[in-house]
Design an enzyme around this catalytic site. Structure first.
Site, PDB file in Angstrom:
ATOM      1  N   ARG A 153      -5.823 -47.834 -81.327  1.00  0.00           N
ATOM      2  CA  ARG A 153      -4.453 -47.306 -81.435  1.00  0.00           C
ATOM      3  C   ARG A 153      -4.229 -46.533 -82.729  1.00  0.00           C
ATOM      4  O   ARG A 153      -3.353 -45.673 -82.794  1.00  0.00           O
ATOM      5  CB  ARG A 153      -3.442 -48.440 -81.225  1.00  0.00           C
ATOM      6  CG  ARG A 153      -3.468 -48.968 -79.782  1.00  0.00           C
ATOM      7  CD  ARG A 153      -2.518 -50.111 -79.561  1.00  0.00           C
ATOM      8  NE  ARG A 153      -2.844 -51.289 -80.339  1.00  0.00           N
ATOM      9  CZ  ARG A 153      -3.744 -52.208 -79.994  1.00  0.00           C
ATOM     10  NH1 ARG A 153      -4.425 -52.086 -78.880  1.00  0.00           N
ATOM     11  NH2 ARG A 153      -3.968 -53.249 -80.764  1.00  0.00           N
ATOM     12  N   GLU A 168      -7.362 -61.741 -86.199  1.00  0.00           N
ATOM     13  CA  GLU A 168      -6.417 -62.775 -85.755  1.00  0.00           C
ATOM     14  C   GLU A 168      -6.976 -63.473 -84.517  1.00  0.00           C
ATOM     15  O   GLU A 168      -6.820 -64.666 -84.335  1.00  0.00           O
ATOM     16  CB  GLU A 168      -5.070 -62.121 -85.421  1.00  0.00           C
ATOM     17  CG  GLU A 168      -3.975 -63.094 -85.029  1.00  0.00           C
ATOM     18  CD  GLU A 168      -2.717 -62.383 -84.536  1.00  0.00           C
ATOM     19  OE1 GLU A 168      -2.697 -61.142 -84.479  1.00  0.00           O
ATOM     20  OE2 GLU A 168      -1.765 -63.105 -84.191  1.00  0.00           O
TER      21      GLU A 168
HETATM   22  P1  AMP Z   1      -5.764 -57.746 -88.434  1.00  0.00           P
HETATM   23  O1  AMP Z   1      -7.150 -57.374 -88.779  1.00  0.00           O
HETATM   24  O2  AMP Z   1      -5.600 -59.203 -88.150  1.00  0.00           O
HETATM   25  O3  AMP Z   1      -4.761 -57.202 -89.412  1.00  0.00           O
HETATM   26  O4  AMP Z   1      -5.463 -57.079 -87.036  1.00  0.00           O
HETATM   27  C1  AMP Z   1      -5.157 -55.756 -86.956  1.00  0.00           C
HETATM   28  C2  AMP Z   1      -5.788 -55.112 -85.763  1.00  0.00           C
HETATM   29  O5  AMP Z   1      -5.687 -55.901 -84.578  1.00  0.00           O
HETATM   30  C3  AMP Z   1      -5.095 -53.838 -85.467  1.00  0.00           C
HETATM   31  O6  AMP Z   1      -6.082 -52.902 -85.073  1.00  0.00           O
HETATM   32  C4  AMP Z   1      -4.143 -54.170 -84.352  1.00  0.00           C
HETATM   33  O7  AMP Z   1      -4.128 -53.128 -83.425  1.00  0.00           O
HETATM   34  C5  AMP Z   1      -4.678 -55.430 -83.736  1.00  0.00           C
HETATM   35  N1  AMP Z   1      -3.694 -56.519 -83.629  1.00  0.00           N
HETATM   36  C6  AMP Z   1      -3.746 -57.706 -84.266  1.00  0.00           C
HETATM   37  N2  AMP Z   1      -2.746 -58.496 -83.911  1.00  0.00           N
HETATM   38  C7  AMP Z   1      -1.995 -57.800 -83.049  1.00  0.00           C
HETATM   39  C8  AMP Z   1      -0.798 -58.066 -82.340  1.00  0.00           C
HETATM   40  N3  AMP Z   1      -0.170 -59.247 -82.432  1.00  0.00           N
HETATM   41  N4  AMP Z   1      -0.294 -57.104 -81.539  1.00  0.00           N
HETATM   42  C9  AMP Z   1      -0.923 -55.907 -81.432  1.00  0.00           C
HETATM   43  N5  AMP Z   1      -2.077 -55.597 -82.068  1.00  0.00           N
HETATM   44  C10 AMP Z   1      -2.605 -56.524 -82.868  1.00  0.00           C
END
Ligand code: AMP
Length: 181
Positions: free
Chosen positions: A66, A103
Site C-alpha cells: 500500500r 504486528e
Molecule cells: P508495523 O511494522 O507493525 O508498523 O506494520 C506496518 C505494516 O503492516 C504496514 O505496511 C501496514 O500496511 C501493515 N499493517 C500493520 N498493522 C495494520 C493494521 N492494523 N491495519 C492495516 N495495515 C496494517
C-alpha cells in the site's frame, strides 16, 4: 484549496474502514480502499504529503504494497522518482535485504542494490504505522543502500502499538492517530 490538519484528519477518518479479525483474530485491519476510491480524498492526502516535503527530497520510497500507491502518487505530484521496497524474492536485480518482526508475523524486505548513487534525500511512505518494525527496518535498509532518509509518512498511526518508539529522533508524520485497541 488546502485543508487544515483537522479537516484532512476528519476526511481520512471518514474514508477508513475497520475490518475486525483480519488477517488474524484480534487485529483490527485499517482498510484504505474506500479512501482510494474517493478521488477528492485520495488527492487531498497525496497533496498534503507532497506539500509538506516539497523541495526537501530527491526520491520517494514506498513500502509494498500500500506504500506503493501513496508513495508513487506523491513522487508524481512532486515530479521526482519512486523506488519500491519489496517483500523478499520479488525484485529481479541484486538486492540489499533486512528481516524484522511485524504486528502479525515476521517478514523480510528488499531494495535493489543500485537504487541510489549515494546521499539522495529520500522520503519513506507507507499506509499504516503499527509497531514501527517495518518503517524502522526500511529506514535502516535505505541507509545501508546509500540513501539519506529525511522522513517517514503514513496516513494512520496505531498509537497503542507505540511505533514511534522504534523511530525516536526521526522525522515521522502521520495524519490520523488511532488511540486504544
Ligand atoms: P508495523 O511494522 O507493525 O508498523 O506494520 C506496518 C505494516 O503492516 C504496514 O505496511 C501496514 O500496511 C501493515 N499493517 C500493520 N498493522 C495494520 C493494521 N492494523 N491495519 C492495516 N495495515 C496494517
Amino acid at each position: 484549496m488546502a485543508r487544515t490538519g483537522s479537516e484532512l484528519t476528519d476526511l481520512i477518518t471518514s474514508r477508513l474502514r475497520d475490518i475486525p479479525d483480519f488477517p488474524k483474530p484480534g487485529v483490527v485491519f485499517k482498510d484504505i480502499t474506500p479512501l482510494l476510491a474517493d478521488g477528492v480524498a485520495f488527492g487531498a492526502v497525496v497533496r498534503d504529503i507532497a506539500d509538506r516535503r516539497r523541495g526537501t527530497i530527491d526520491l520517494v520510497v514506498g513500502i509494498e504494497a500500500r506504500g506503493f500507491i501513496f508513495g508513487a502518487a506523491v513522487a508524481h505530484e512532486l515530479g521526482i522518482g519512486f523506488v519500491p521496497v519489496r517483500k523478499a524474492g520479488k525484485l529481479p536485480g541484486r538486492t540489499h535485504s533486512v528481516s524484522y518482526d511485524l504486528e502479525y508475523g515476521n517478514a523480510s524486505i528488499e531494495i535493489h542494490e543500485d537504487s541510489f548513487v549515494g546521499g539522495e534525500r529520500v522520503l519513506l511512505v507507507d499506509d499504516v504505522l503499527a509497531t514501527g518494525g517495518t518503517a524502522a527496518a526500511a529506514w535502516d535498509l535505505l541507509e545501508a543502500a546509500g540513501a539519506r532518509v529525511v522522513g517517514f509518512e503514513a496516513l494512520v498511526e496505531l498509537d497503542f502499538l507505540h511505533g514511534r518508539e522504534r523511530l525516536v529522533g526521526r522525522d515521522v508524520h502521520t495524519s490520523v492517530v488511532v488511540s486504544g485497541d
